[in-house]
Scaffold this motif. Sequence first.
Motif, PDB file in Angstrom:
ATOM      1  N   ALA A 111     -10.159  -2.627   9.696  1.00 41.56           N
ATOM      2  CA  ALA A 111     -10.996  -1.702   8.927  1.00 41.56           C
ATOM      3  C   ALA A 111     -10.274  -0.371   8.725  1.00 41.56           C
ATOM      4  CB  ALA A 111     -12.327  -1.495   9.653  1.00 41.56           C
ATOM      5  N   GLU A 112      -9.589   0.090   9.764  1.00 44.43           N
ATOM      6  CA  GLU A 112      -8.837   1.333   9.631  1.00 44.43           C
ATOM      7  C   GLU A 112      -7.708   1.168   8.614  1.00 44.43           C
ATOM      8  OE1 GLU A 112      -7.517   2.372  13.495  1.00 44.43           O
ATOM      9  OE2 GLU A 112      -9.523   2.947  14.247  1.00 44.43           O
ATOM     10  N   ARG A 113      -7.022   0.047   8.693  1.00 41.35           N
ATOM     11  CA  ARG A 113      -5.930  -0.181   7.751  1.00 41.35           C
ATOM     12  C   ARG A 113      -6.463  -0.274   6.322  1.00 41.35           C
ATOM     13  NH1 ARG A 113      -2.623  -5.189   9.987  1.00 41.35           N
ATOM     14  NH2 ARG A 113      -1.533  -4.787   7.988  1.00 41.35           N
ATOM     15  N   LEU A 114      -7.659  -0.930   6.190  1.00 44.12           N
ATOM     16  CA  LEU A 114      -8.238  -1.019   4.852  1.00 44.12           C
ATOM     17  C   LEU A 114      -8.622   0.354   4.331  1.00 44.12           C
ATOM     18  CD1 LEU A 114      -9.256  -2.738   2.514  1.00 44.12           C
ATOM     19  CD2 LEU A 114     -11.432  -3.017   3.748  1.00 44.12           C
ATOM     20  N   LEU A 115      -9.161   1.183   5.225  1.00 39.96           N
ATOM     21  CA  LEU A 115      -9.526   2.533   4.808  1.00 39.96           C
ATOM     22  C   LEU A 115      -8.298   3.329   4.394  1.00 39.96           C
ATOM     23  CD1 LEU A 115     -11.698   4.680   4.502  1.00 39.96           C
ATOM     24  CD2 LEU A 115     -11.384   5.258   6.927  1.00 39.96           C
ATOM     25  N   VAL A 116      -7.227   3.187   5.165  1.00 41.10           N
ATOM     26  CA  VAL A 116      -5.982   3.895   4.820  1.00 41.10           C
ATOM     27  C   VAL A 116      -5.453   3.402   3.481  1.00 41.10           C
ATOM     28  CG1 VAL A 116      -3.576   4.238   5.486  1.00 41.10           C
ATOM     29  CG2 VAL A 116      -5.403   4.416   7.195  1.00 41.10           C
ATOM     30  N   ALA A 117      -5.548   2.098   3.265  1.00 45.53           N
ATOM     31  CA  ALA A 117      -5.051   1.527   2.016  1.00 45.53           C
ATOM     32  C   ALA A 117      -5.888   2.008   0.843  1.00 45.53           C
ATOM     33  CB  ALA A 117      -5.068   0.008   2.090  1.00 45.53           C
TER      34      ALA A 117
ATOM     35  N   VAL B 169      -0.822  -6.916  -0.817  1.00 43.69           N
ATOM     36  CA  VAL B 169      -1.229  -6.270   0.440  1.00 43.69           C
ATOM     37  C   VAL B 169      -2.739  -6.225   0.541  1.00 43.69           C
ATOM     38  CG1 VAL B 169      -1.153  -4.135   1.753  1.00 43.69           C
ATOM     39  CG2 VAL B 169       0.877  -4.934   0.551  1.00 43.69           C
ATOM     40  N   ARG B 170      -3.369  -5.908  -0.608  1.00 44.77           N
ATOM     41  CA  ARG B 170      -4.836  -5.824  -0.583  1.00 44.77           C
ATOM     42  C   ARG B 170      -5.462  -7.176  -0.268  1.00 44.77           C
ATOM     43  NH1 ARG B 170      -7.435  -4.416  -6.169  1.00 44.77           N
ATOM     44  NH2 ARG B 170      -6.711  -6.579  -6.453  1.00 44.77           N
ATOM     45  N   ASP B 171      -4.937  -8.213  -0.902  1.00 45.08           N
ATOM     46  CA  ASP B 171      -5.491  -9.548  -0.648  1.00 45.08           C
ATOM     47  C   ASP B 171      -5.281  -9.973   0.808  1.00 45.08           C
ATOM     48  OD1 ASP B 171      -6.274  -9.610  -3.253  1.00 45.08           O
ATOM     49  OD2 ASP B 171      -4.518 -10.764  -3.920  1.00 45.08           O
TER      50      ASP B 171
END
Length: 278
Positions: free
Chosen positions: A224-230, A246-248
């Motif tokens: 979740a943190e990585r998704l938020l950073v992305a 990367v998103r997928d």
Amino acid sequence: QGTSAHPPHHEAAPHVALPGPSTDGGGAAEAVPATRAPEPVHTVQALAPTGGSAAHVADLVSGPVELVAAVRRLVRDMVVVATLEDAEDLVAAHPELTAVTGEGDLLSAHFAHGGSAGAPSLLEVQASVDEAAAELAGLAVRCTELAEAQRLAAGRRTESAALVEELGERRRAAERERAGVAQQLGRLAGQARGAAGEAERMDASAARAQEALERATEEAEELAERLLVAEEAAGDGADDEPDTGVRDRLAADGANARQTEMEARLQVRTHEERVKAL
């Protein structure tokens, strides 16, 4: 006792011949005394050589005239003395006489018979007979009571024997039931041991599931943190072409993490329910 002496000898009385039956049909002579020898006469003084008192029994007899003579004839040789010592002295001096004491002792030169002043009377004898008859009647009643008690005891013994047999059958049935219960307890003990082992295995599995849940939770938080950073990076460079790979990949990792977390939670819940059921 005084020594006995033979009575004074008298000359034999003459005999006469009386006709009688014979073997040759004639008469045979039978000897009978023609006269009887004279009886000795004793005075009272002669009968008491030691100074004691003595009396002829015949002189003491009284009653009907037709009987007194016969009775006096029967007791003509009997003398009444005071004590047994006087009787011994009298018999020693006159062996042909019989001495009688006031106590009922009878003594002669040929025999002696003890007497008693306290001999029971006819009333006492009858009282003893009545007492014995009453005691016999009481014993008869007692025998009847004992016979009835024996009959009742025999009935109780029969009932007790039947009760013992019934109790024995109950005991055997209880032993069979106890054996069945023991077998059932053995089976339940085996099942309890199996359930305890299963509970231990469930506890271990629940612990592993909890660890997996914790790891999945940490991984989900990290993703979740990585998704938020992305997403923030994507917002800053909106004009740039986003990297869809990367998103997928991040979206797939997040979905996998959520699936793993859900499975771990379900597994933990299942183990908890199984443990409660045990």
